[in-house]
Write a protein that holds these residues in place. Structure first.
Motif, PDB file in Angstrom:
ATOM      1  N   ARG A  10       0.855  -1.188   0.000  1.00 54.28           N
ATOM      2  CA  ARG A  10       0.000   0.000   0.000  1.00 54.28           C
ATOM      3  C   ARG A  10       0.891   1.238   0.000  1.00 54.28           C
ATOM      4  O   ARG A  10       2.097   1.131   0.205  1.00 54.28           O
ATOM      5  CB  ARG A  10      -0.865   0.006   1.258  1.00 54.28           C
ATOM      6  N   PRO A  11       0.319   2.418  -0.175  1.00 56.98           N
ATOM      7  CA  PRO A  11       1.153   3.634  -0.159  1.00 56.98           C
ATOM      8  C   PRO A  11       1.921   3.813   1.153  1.00 56.98           C
ATOM      9  O   PRO A  11       3.047   4.288   1.141  1.00 56.98           O
ATOM     10  CB  PRO A  11       0.145   4.763  -0.350  1.00 56.98           C
ATOM     11  N   LEU A  12       1.324   3.434   2.262  1.00 52.80           N
ATOM     12  CA  LEU A  12       2.017   3.516   3.543  1.00 52.80           C
ATOM     13  C   LEU A  12       2.341   2.113   4.020  1.00 52.80           C
ATOM     14  O   LEU A  12       1.501   1.218   3.965  1.00 52.80           O
ATOM     15  CB  LEU A  12       1.144   4.213   4.593  1.00 52.80           C
ATOM     16  N   ASN A  49       8.202   4.139   5.657  1.00 57.14           N
ATOM     17  CA  ASN A  49       6.919   4.193   4.951  1.00 57.14           C
ATOM     18  C   ASN A  49       6.860   3.321   3.710  1.00 57.14           C
ATOM     19  O   ASN A  49       5.790   2.900   3.298  1.00 57.14           O
ATOM     20  CB  ASN A  49       6.562   5.634   4.581  1.00 57.14           C
ATOM     21  N   ALA A  50       7.987   3.040   3.102  1.00 60.31           N
ATOM     22  CA  ALA A  50       7.989   2.264   1.865  1.00 60.31           C
ATOM     23  C   ALA A  50       8.062   0.760   2.115  1.00 60.31           C
ATOM     24  O   ALA A  50       8.114  -0.016   1.180  1.00 60.31           O
ATOM     25  CB  ALA A  50       9.177   2.686   1.004  1.00 60.31           C
ATOM     26  N   ARG A  89      14.455   0.415  -8.804  1.00 61.54           N
ATOM     27  CA  ARG A  89      13.014   0.312  -9.029  1.00 61.54           C
ATOM     28  C   ARG A  89      12.678   0.240 -10.465  1.00 61.54           C
ATOM     29  O   ARG A  89      13.200   0.644 -11.359  1.00 61.54           O
ATOM     30  CB  ARG A  89      12.292   1.480  -8.390  1.00 61.54           C
TER      31      ARG A  89
END
Length: 89
Positions: A10-12, A49-50, A89
């Motif tokens: 998820r984003p967080l 967070n990633a 990435r």
């Protein structure tokens, strides 16, 4: 301590803790360790967070050594964040 991390789905990112009764017999000590670990993650929120993270206490630990366990978790987290930055990435 064992730290398992993966890119966040998820984003967080999310965090989970595994502290068994065998590792810390008193619920008060298990909850205190989880609070300390949560605070450690909160301080490193920008870097974490990633990632989705699971922190596991592998061996029995005397309650007076909880700060040492948090220090070890910080070192493991720094390694995981560094490894996540190195992955293209």
């Amino acid at each position: 301590m064992q730290l398992v991390s993966a890119p966040a789905a998820r984003p967080l990112g999310r965090a989970g803790f595994v502290v068994s009764r065998k590792a810390l017999s008193r619920a008060v000590d298990r909850n205190r360790l989880k609070r300390l670990l949560r605070e450690m993650l909160r301080a490193a929120r920008r870097d974490v967070n990633a990632l989705d993270i699971v922190i596991r206490l592998k061996r029995p630990l005397p309650p007076h050594r909880l700060p040492e366990a948090v220090g070890e978790a910080q070192r493991l987290l720094a390694n995981a964040v560094g490894a996540a930055r190195d992955v293209p990435r």
